[in-house]
Write an enzyme that holds these catalytic residues in place. Structure first.
Site, PDB file in Angstrom:
ATOM      1  CB  CYS A 165      -0.980  -0.029   1.168  1.00  0.00           C
ATOM      2  SG  CYS A 165      -2.400   1.078   0.915  1.00  0.00           S
ATOM      3  CG  HIS A 193      -3.690  -3.446   3.472  1.00  0.00           C
ATOM      4  ND1 HIS A 193      -2.494  -3.071   4.021  1.00  0.00           N
ATOM      5  CD2 HIS A 193      -4.285  -2.293   3.043  1.00  0.00           C
ATOM      6  CE1 HIS A 193      -2.358  -1.762   3.955  1.00  0.00           C
ATOM      7  NE2 HIS A 193      -3.436  -1.260   3.363  1.00  0.00           N
TER       8      HIS A 193
END
Length: 517
Positions: free
Chosen positions: A357, A441
């Protein structure tokens, strides 16, 4: 359920990190094992550790974990307000799973302070009270019991007027309250007494009693103090929960919680191969979803540590640059600390690096940010052929795909839009040599993919590491949730707790002076 409305309980705490999340999850697991349909709830959460539900709503990971404890699918109803700090004085406000703006702490707590971009919350927390209560009532109309978690302490007398998560919710919904205290820190009797004595008579009438958390030793030595506490407050203690090592759950923040603790504190199977793998995680500012590395730490022979100096990368077989709420700030921190140069050297030497991310964005060539930091165009580390532009709309998704020949599930929470201009495809990102990057994630919780990835890392690092063939991250998490349920069932007065859930706080609880100012 009574009259179509389920029972409820608010688990408050004497302090932050007293164990509210643990106790709430334990009660949820205990009740669902009794055959009740249970849901967790937290009106307002402040955390950088978040999760995406199947309908694309962002909520706190603690509530997602509690939903798993209750064996139900997490929804935005369970955490209607989520605050994601972007600095010491401001947070992004997420309402019903969607970001509605950035607000200063003063504005949120009722002073002047705008929010942007998106909707303006003119009334701060008070404006959010109605949707919070609507969510709680909807859950209570559907479930046999709703176990609510408070935040911080209910005795924050400066915030009581605008409270939407502790006694404000309890009074509006007429919920009984159990206060949890961490005895391992010391001073728990003063905390219990002081918390009660600083509440108004109306709020005190809902505080049914206490739960002692993290006790070590002989409970009989504690009993005289519990008797004196009962005499002082007129309230009983519903249980003394022992200090339990390695409880791996997702709480709001704090690096000591999650499955890393399980690996460090519990008996772990030896490595399958001849070597261990050492994983260093860069502890970037505003680090989010650090639980991404829990699945690595759950593998026998994988050692995970958090680092903030370039020297600590020297013996690492894999370096992870994790998610962050401030990608540009994290970039500056990596450069200031000398970690950026150390990462560049690793990439040049073909030594593994994984960016997730915000970490993925930092590894790219360029970032254009007029949303998060408003810093404009900023050079990335240039380790991946990626350019990132921050958009006002946040991506919230639960993608499923394939990588390294294995099925992968994950979740996405980001404003940055990545333009991948080369490299080998890797999930939604790319790979160049031994540098990988993705917005996803939770991908390492997919067991087959995690094992394949670790084999790649071991080969690149020259380690004779072999992933265990049977490690199931999902099974480990279920074991931990069952342990939480066991703690409640074995060490709390469950008959009394069930009466509270079904019938509410007992009548006639005495007032403890002086009360709220």
């Amino acid at each position: 359920m009574r009259g179509g409305r389920g029972g409820g309980l608010l688990v408050a705490g004497t302090t932050s990190d007293a164990g509210k999340s643990v106790v709430t999850a334990g009660i949820c697991r205990w009740l669902v094992r009794k055959g009740l349909k249970v849901a967790p709830f937290k009106g307002q959460n402040m955390s950088l550790n978040s999760f995406v539900t199947r309908e694309g709503a962002e909520i706190g990971r603690a509530q997602a974990m509690q939903a798993q404890a209750a064996r139900v699918e997490p929804t935005a109803l369970m955490n209607p307000v989520l605050l994601k700090p972007g600095g010491d004085r401001s947070s992004q406000v997420v309402l019903m799973g969607k970001p509605v703006g950035e607000m200063s702490a003063r504005g949120f707590f009722g002073g002047s302070g705008g929010s942007s971009p998106g909707r303006t919350l003119h009334g701060g927390r008070q404006e959010l009270f109605e949707p919070v209560m609507a969510c709680l009532e909807e859950l209570r109309s559907t479930y046999d019991a709703v176990i609510c978690e408070g935040a911080g302490s209910p005795a924050e007398i400066n915030l009581r007027r605008t409270d939407i998560v502790n006694m404000g919710v309890a009074r509006a919904a007429k919920l009984p309250v159990v206060v949890v205290g961490d005895i391992d820190r010391g001073g728990v009797f003063a905390q219990f007494f002081g918390t009660t004595a600083l509440l108004s008579p109306e709020d005190q009438s809902l505080v049914a009693g206490y739960l002692v958390n993290k006790f070590r030793g002989d409970v009989s030595l504690l009993e005289p103090g519990l008797d004196m506490l009962h005499g002082l407050t007129g309230r009983r203690t519903f249980g003394v929960l022992p200090y339990a090592h390695g409880l791996g759950i997702d709480e709001e923040d704090g690096l000591r919680v999650s499955l890393r603790g399980t690996v460090r504190e519990s008996v772990v199977a030896p490595p399958v191969g001849a070597d261990v793998l050492r994983v260093a995680v860069c502890a970037v500012p505003l680090m989010s979803n650090f639980t991404d590395v829990d699945a690595l730490a759950a593998e026998p022979g994988v050692v995970v540590r958090f680092v903030d100096r370039p020297e600590e990368l020297a013996d690492a077989d894999l370096v992870v640059v994790p998610g962050t709420r401030g990608t540009v700030k994290a970039l500056a921190w990596l450069r200031e600390r000398g970690l950026a140069d150390a990462l560049a050297r690793r990439a040049a030497e073909g030594r593994p690096v994984l960016g997730v991310c915000g970490g993925f964005q930092a590894l790219g060539e360029r970032i254009e940010d007029e949303v998060e930091s408003r810093a404009g165009v900023v050079d990335g580390l240039g380790l991946l052929p990626v350019r990132v532009r921050f958009g006002v709309e946040k991506t919230l998704a639960r993608p499923v795909g394939e990588a390294l020949g294995e099925r992968v599930e994950g979740y996405e929470i980001h404003h940055g839009v990545a333009d991948v201009r080369g490299g080998e495809p890797f999930l939604d990102g790319c790979r160049v040599g031994s540098v990988w990057g993705t917005h996803w994630h939770g991908s390492l919780e997919s067991d087959g993919f995690r094992r394949a990835f670790l084999r790649e890392v071991a080969a690149a690092a020259g380690r004779r590491f072999v992933p265990a063939p049977d490690t199931s991250f999902g099974a480990l998490r279920e074991e931990q949730l069952d342990r939480l349920g066991d703690l409640i069932e074995e060490h709390a007065d469950t008959d009394a707790l069930l009466r509270l859930v079904e019938e509410g706080a007992p009548a006639g609880l005495p007032f403890v002076p002086p009360g709220a100012p």
